[in-house]
Design an enzyme around this catalytic site. Structure first.
Site, PDB file in Angstrom:
ATOM      1  N   LYS A 222      48.138  68.821   6.023  1.00  0.00           N
ATOM      2  CA  LYS A 222      48.629  70.158   5.831  1.00  0.00           C
ATOM      3  C   LYS A 222      50.191  70.262   5.951  1.00  0.00           C
ATOM      4  CE  LYS A 222      44.506  72.597   7.139  1.00  0.00           C
ATOM      5  NZ  LYS A 222      44.020  73.828   8.170  1.00  0.00           N
TER       6      LYS A 222
ATOM      7  N   ASN B 197      47.824  75.037   3.306  1.00  0.00           N
ATOM      8  CA  ASN B 197      46.287  74.793   3.133  1.00  0.00           C
ATOM      9  C   ASN B 197      45.811  74.926   1.838  1.00  0.00           C
ATOM     10  OD1 ASN B 197      46.166  77.618   3.574  1.00  0.00           O
ATOM     11  ND2 ASN B 197      43.850  77.319   3.931  1.00  0.00           N
TER      12      ASN B 197
ATOM     13  N   ALA C  48      48.091  74.287  15.371  1.00  0.00           N
ATOM     14  CA  ALA C  48      47.190  75.401  15.243  1.00  0.00           C
ATOM     15  C   ALA C  48      47.750  76.721  15.808  1.00  0.00           C
ATOM     16  CB  ALA C  48      45.566  75.635  15.361  1.00  0.00           C
TER      17      ALA C  48
HETATM   18  P1  ATR Z   1      46.058  71.091  16.435  1.00  0.00           P
HETATM   19  O1  ATR Z   1      46.553  70.890  15.192  1.00  0.00           O
HETATM   20  O2  ATR Z   1      44.595  71.458  16.301  1.00  0.00           O
HETATM   21  O3  ATR Z   1      46.385  72.068  16.768  1.00  0.00           O
HETATM   22  P2  ATR Z   1      47.399  69.486  18.183  1.00  0.00           P
HETATM   23  O4  ATR Z   1      48.705  69.580  17.197  1.00  0.00           O
HETATM   24  O5  ATR Z   1      47.234  67.871  18.280  1.00  0.00           O
HETATM   25  O6  ATR Z   1      46.173  69.820  17.241  1.00  0.00           O
HETATM   26  O7  ATR Z   1      47.211  70.271  19.321  1.00  0.00           O
HETATM   27  C1  ATR Z   1      46.435  70.040  20.290  1.00  0.00           C
HETATM   28  C2  ATR Z   1      46.549  71.211  21.366  1.00  0.00           C
HETATM   29  O8  ATR Z   1      45.496  71.350  22.166  1.00  0.00           O
HETATM   30  C3  ATR Z   1      47.642  71.063  22.212  1.00  0.00           C
HETATM   31  O9  ATR Z   1      48.048  72.383  22.656  1.00  0.00           O
HETATM   32  C4  ATR Z   1      47.363  70.357  23.393  1.00  0.00           C
HETATM   33  O10 ATR Z   1      48.038  70.401  24.622  1.00  0.00           O
HETATM   34  P3  ATR Z   1      49.159  69.558  24.848  1.00  0.00           P
HETATM   35  O11 ATR Z   1      50.473  70.199  24.069  1.00  0.00           O
HETATM   36  O12 ATR Z   1      49.456  69.441  26.165  1.00  0.00           O
HETATM   37  O13 ATR Z   1      49.070  67.970  24.255  1.00  0.00           O
HETATM   38  C5  ATR Z   1      45.935  70.662  23.608  1.00  0.00           C
HETATM   39  N1  ATR Z   1      44.899  69.760  24.306  1.00  0.00           N
HETATM   40  C6  ATR Z   1      44.447  68.778  23.525  1.00  0.00           C
HETATM   41  N2  ATR Z   1      43.480  68.328  24.668  1.00  0.00           N
HETATM   42  C7  ATR Z   1      43.566  69.228  25.848  1.00  0.00           C
HETATM   43  C8  ATR Z   1      43.182  68.983  26.955  1.00  0.00           C
HETATM   44  N3  ATR Z   1      42.418  68.147  27.490  1.00  0.00           N
HETATM   45  N4  ATR Z   1      43.581  70.086  28.044  1.00  0.00           N
HETATM   46  C9  ATR Z   1      44.402  70.969  27.526  1.00  0.00           C
HETATM   47  N5  ATR Z   1      44.885  71.092  26.487  1.00  0.00           N
HETATM   48  C10 ATR Z   1      44.582  70.158  25.633  1.00  0.00           C
END
Ligand code: ATR
Length: 287
Positions: free
Chosen positions: A71, A92, A135
């Site tokens: 994207k 998208n 997202a």
């Molecule tokens: P996307 O494009 O789906 O938003 P991303 O950019 O990788 O994917 O973002 C993932 C989000 O989920 C982030 O806010 C991440 O928190 P961090 O910024 O601290 O990494 C959050 N996230 C992923 N795994 C997590 C977990 N186990 N507990 C809390 N937050 C989580």
């Protein structure tokens, strides 16, 4: 469906694409509305996005959807980009124009229409947004641009929430986004919120995972909207309901992002009646 010499093609580029529901959305709409159009998935390997977009244009494809993980990368292959998509930094939907594709982000308008169809308002609302990834960042732009009163962006990594908040606030010329750590939820104002779950936590097969497990937190939520739609009811949604709130999954967001893309490609407006027929078809095909 009859495919003939005048059939127009649209498609989805991403990796993987095997489980997509987008063909259901677009082929159902083409059938309902009598458009001679077909929609197919295209698996694009890493580093071949530019080639794919050029190839699509050369093959006279009417439009494309773009999904994970391309994207942002696809932006470099566009002739033009819509201003909201540019701010969000993710595209998208590609719409054919003279000389190349114009990129849009229909995910966010899709979320907005999905919420609207459930009677959920953003304007004037105080909102909790869980996450600060790609997202959640887009959701923050949506909330800010649709007039939210305040958005508390709660994230595991505070720096990320701070960076995203600064960026969105600067672009919108306001201080609407407030960054917080997940654990700081206890210091949220004592009131009821709309909460949007924008992390990947709870996605199948990790259906028991949830960013905040404390039931106290859910007492503050009148409505919970999870961007995830697999499983049908996430742990987040379950906890919202248990706390007495209403909860929705992201399938209608997927529906409306598709409908808006279809409207852009075919220059039509899709009725709510047709939207609900597509939605039922999606649920039948939902694994
Ligand atoms: P996307 O494009 O789906 O938003 P991303 O950019 O990788 O994917 O973002 C993932 C989000 O989920 C982030 O806010 C991440 O928190 P961090 O910024 O601290 O990494 C959050 N996230 C992923 N795994 C997590 C977990 N186990 N507990 C809390 N937050 C989580």
């Amino acid at each position: 469906m009859t495919i003939d010499g005048k059939t127009r093609t649209c498609g989805l580029i991403g990796n993987p694409v095997e489980h997509t529901l987008s063909p259901v959305i677009h082929n159902t709409l083409a059938d309902r509305l009598g458009h001679n159009m077909v929609y197919v998935p295209f698996l694009v390997e890493e580093d071949r996005v530019e080639e794919a977009v050029k190839g699509a244009f050369a093959l006279n494809l009417l439009g494309m959807n773009v999904t994970v993980p391309y994207k942002s990368e696809v932006i470099g292959s566009l002739k033009e980009i819509d201003s909201l998509a540019e701010k969000i930094g993710a595209v998208n939907t590609l719409v054919r124009t003279e000389g190349g594709y114009k990129g849009y982000n229909t995910d966010m308008e899709g979320l907005y229409r999905a919420m609207d169809s459930e009677g959920i308002r953003i304007r004037g609302e105080e909102i909790i947004l869980l996450g600060a990834g790609g997202a959640a960042r887009a959701v923050a732009y949506l909330c800010a641009s649709k007039g939210a009163a305040k958005v508390y962006m709660l994230n595991r990594t505070k720096e990320k929430a701070q960076t995203v908040s600064r960026e969105v606030n600067q672009a919108m010329g306001s201080e609407v986004i407030v960054p917080m750590m997940l654990e700081e939820y206890g210091s949220l104002p004592d009131r009821q919120f709309l909460a949007i779950q924008g992390t990947s936590v709870g996605l199948s097969p990790h259906v028991e995972d949830v960013v905040i497990a404390d039931r106290e937190f859910y007492q503050k939520i009148h409505t919970g909207f999870d961007l995830i739609y697999s499983p049908w009811e996430t742990k987040f949604m379950h906890l919202v309901k248990e706390g007495g709130g209403k909860a929705y999954n992201g399938l209608k967001m997927l529906l409306y992002q598709g409908i808006i893309a279809y409207e852009l490609w075919n220059d039509v407006s899709v009725s709510e009646e047709d939207a609900m027929i597509v939605y039922d078809r999606m649920k039948e095909n939902f694994i």
